[in-house]
Design a protein around this motif. Sequence first.
Motif, PDB file in Angstrom:
ATOM      1  N   THR A 155      -0.807   4.733  11.381  1.00 44.61           N
ATOM      2  CA  THR A 155      -1.065   6.040  10.766  1.00 44.61           C
ATOM      3  C   THR A 155       0.034   6.390   9.773  1.00 44.61           C
ATOM      4  OG1 THR A 155      -2.248   6.805  12.719  1.00 44.61           O
ATOM      5  CG2 THR A 155      -1.420   8.501  11.241  1.00 44.61           C
ATOM      6  N   ILE A 156       1.274   6.084  10.132  1.00 46.23           N
ATOM      7  CA  ILE A 156       2.398   6.363   9.231  1.00 46.23           C
ATOM      8  C   ILE A 156       2.248   5.560   7.937  1.00 46.23           C
ATOM      9  CG2 ILE A 156       4.892   5.938   8.959  1.00 46.23           C
ATOM     10  CD1 ILE A 156       5.142   7.066  11.859  1.00 46.23           C
ATOM     11  N   ALA A 157       1.851   4.291   8.037  1.00 41.71           N
ATOM     12  CA  ALA A 157       1.610   3.472   6.844  1.00 41.71           C
ATOM     13  C   ALA A 157       0.492   4.069   5.994  1.00 41.71           C
ATOM     14  CB  ALA A 157       1.258   2.045   7.252  1.00 41.71           C
ATOM     15  N   GLN A 158      -0.580   4.498   6.656  1.00 37.89           N
ATOM     16  CA  GLN A 158      -1.731   5.064   5.940  1.00 37.89           C
ATOM     17  C   GLN A 158      -1.346   6.323   5.168  1.00 37.89           C
ATOM     18  OE1 GLN A 158      -4.913   6.933   8.254  1.00 37.89           O
ATOM     19  NE2 GLN A 158      -6.411   5.754   7.106  1.00 37.89           N
ATOM     20  N   ASN A 159      -0.415   7.116   5.707  1.00 40.28           N
ATOM     21  CA  ASN A 159      -0.056   8.401   5.098  1.00 40.28           C
ATOM     22  C   ASN A 159       1.136   8.332   4.147  1.00 40.28           C
ATOM     23  OD1 ASN A 159      -2.078   9.707   6.561  1.00 40.28           O
ATOM     24  ND2 ASN A 159      -0.733  10.162   8.281  1.00 40.28           N
ATOM     25  N   LEU A 160       1.790   7.184   4.080  1.00 46.10           N
ATOM     26  CA  LEU A 160       3.072   7.099   3.379  1.00 46.10           C
ATOM     27  C   LEU A 160       2.982   7.482   1.904  1.00 46.10           C
ATOM     28  CD1 LEU A 160       6.078   6.309   3.447  1.00 46.10           C
ATOM     29  CD2 LEU A 160       5.381   3.957   2.960  1.00 46.10           C
ATOM     30  N   PHE A 161       2.116   6.813   1.140  1.00 40.47           N
ATOM     31  CA  PHE A 161       2.060   7.050  -0.302  1.00 40.47           C
ATOM     32  C   PHE A 161       1.541   8.451  -0.624  1.00 40.47           C
ATOM     33  CE2 PHE A 161       1.576   2.214  -0.915  1.00 40.47           C
ATOM     34  CZ  PHE A 161       2.940   2.055  -1.023  1.00 40.47           C
ATOM     35  N   ASP A 207      -7.882   2.741   4.351  1.00 42.64           N
ATOM     36  CA  ASP A 207      -7.590   2.598   5.785  1.00 42.64           C
ATOM     37  C   ASP A 207      -6.158   2.163   6.062  1.00 42.64           C
ATOM     38  OD1 ASP A 207     -10.217   3.230   6.449  1.00 42.64           O
ATOM     39  OD2 ASP A 207     -10.858   1.139   6.305  1.00 42.64           O
ATOM     40  N   VAL A 208      -5.672   1.161   5.305  1.00 44.18           N
ATOM     41  CA  VAL A 208      -4.357   0.568   5.597  1.00 44.18           C
ATOM     42  C   VAL A 208      -3.252   1.407   4.972  1.00 44.18           C
ATOM     43  CG1 VAL A 208      -2.908  -1.496   5.424  1.00 44.18           C
ATOM     44  CG2 VAL A 208      -5.388  -1.727   5.745  1.00 44.18           C
ATOM     45  N   GLY A 209      -3.408   1.761   3.689  1.00 39.87           N
ATOM     46  CA  GLY A 209      -2.468   2.669   3.048  1.00 39.87           C
ATOM     47  C   GLY A 209      -1.279   2.029   2.368  1.00 39.87           C
ATOM     48  N   VAL A 210      -0.985   0.758   2.649  1.00 44.24           N
ATOM     49  CA  VAL A 210       0.014  -0.008   1.887  1.00 44.24           C
ATOM     50  C   VAL A 210      -0.668  -1.275   1.377  1.00 44.24           C
ATOM     51  CG1 VAL A 210       2.052   0.864   3.088  1.00 44.24           C
ATOM     52  CG2 VAL A 210       0.883  -1.157   3.980  1.00 44.24           C
ATOM     53  N   GLU A 211      -0.114  -1.826   0.298  1.00 46.38           N
ATOM     54  CA  GLU A 211      -0.745  -2.979  -0.333  1.00 46.38           C
ATOM     55  C   GLU A 211      -0.789  -4.181   0.601  1.00 46.38           C
ATOM     56  OE1 GLU A 211       1.357  -0.471  -3.404  1.00 46.38           O
ATOM     57  OE2 GLU A 211       1.818  -1.306  -1.441  1.00 46.38           O
ATOM     58  N   SER A 212      -1.617  -5.146   0.224  1.00 48.58           N
ATOM     59  CA  SER A 212      -1.855  -6.317   1.077  1.00 48.58           C
ATOM     60  C   SER A 212      -0.580  -7.109   1.347  1.00 48.58           C
ATOM     61  CB  SER A 212      -2.885  -7.242   0.404  1.00 48.58           C
ATOM     62  OG  SER A 212      -2.395  -7.690  -0.851  1.00 48.58           O
ATOM     63  N   THR A 213      -0.560  -7.762   2.498  1.00 56.72           N
ATOM     64  CA  THR A 213       0.488  -8.736   2.798  1.00 56.72           C
ATOM     65  C   THR A 213       0.308  -9.929   1.863  1.00 56.72           C
ATOM     66  OG1 THR A 213       0.328  -8.106   5.122  1.00 56.72           O
ATOM     67  CG2 THR A 213       1.520 -10.128   4.621  1.00 56.72           C
ATOM     68  N   VAL A 214       1.390 -10.367   1.247  1.00 55.54           N
ATOM     69  CA  VAL A 214       1.338 -11.546   0.366  1.00 55.54           C
ATOM     70  C   VAL A 214       2.027 -12.710   1.064  1.00 55.54           C
ATOM     71  CG1 VAL A 214       2.015 -12.535  -1.854  1.00 55.54           C
ATOM     72  CG2 VAL A 214       1.319 -10.130  -1.716  1.00 55.54           C
TER      73      VAL A 214
END
Length: 350
Positions: free
Chosen positions: A301-307, A178-185
């Motif tokens: 959506t851009i984050a989800q599709n980035l990788f 859903d998120v597409g980038v790794e978790s916030t640390v």
Amino acid sequence: MNTKVVKMDEHNLDKGSLIECGKILREGGLVVFPTETVYGLGANALNAEAVKKIFEAKGRPQDNPLIVHVCDIESIKPLVKEIPEIACKLMGKFWPGPMTIILPKSDLIPEETSAGLDSVGIRMPSNLIARELIRVSEVPIAAPSANISGRPSPTDLERCMEDLMGKVDYIIGGEKCDVGVESTVIDCTIYPPCVLRPGGITLEMFREVDDKIYIDPAIMKKPDKDFKPKAPGMKYRHYAPKAPVKIVQGELNKTVEKINEIIKECVSENKIVGVMATDETANYYKNAVIISLGSRKNLNTIAQNLFGTLRSFDDKKVDIILSESFEEEGIGIAIMNRLKKSAGFDIIKA
């Protein structure tokens, strides 16, 4: 190694396969599993020899710490020396979800898991497959992203298989992340807490809990070679496809002009150019492989599709990838953090 693969629905769990994977983890094996951020490559976080297998499978540098995944707050207590009040507040608001909290580690956490640090990052994923796997395995799971080190993190089953078939015992497939980038640390060993890696939980969201929370200014800069990372992804070139990535930064109309100028130059050298565009600009580019990340009006959506988009350019065998840039606010900070890492901080001003 023969890798078993199973696909399941988050809301219709294959309990038998999960129990089998839990046994593999308890016995020191490796299991790939979906989360809401990206897919993870998991091992028993308390078993040093099992954790070493993660680094071998990924080709990951040994000084890059791993995140420990748990299924409930109670199971954190043996893993850490203390849980500050601010950490409890953040857990209460954002867990389960895409947030990793750094806390002072207990002696239960091996050096291999924490990369020699006296702290450990812990997270409770919201994905139901991930949480049930942790529950049935009866151990906390150390898990970086399920890819060869340095490559874009996988957000679907196929990319996990592409990188790790034959290197792990089991791969569990779910839906696209859903998120597409790794978790916030966020580092809670200090006060005020400091964000060490941006992600789906943004600074604005954190400041609803405590307005003193801040972002480490080093996040958006190229790290020195002697830098010792306190969180995954802080030091090394990450998220990189096979072709070099260049970010073009400036006003949008000037960015489009500059990218077209570079396309023309590259085409004259018989290079295949990939352009990471948006819905608003995709039609303005010619003579290139153009993939839209989505609309600029929806950065989630851009984050989800980035990788997935970065990986798609590998499939199309482009020689160079040109990417538009994004506003560094909200989840845009996470998008630009990953883009800059993928480009090795190669930024062209428009």
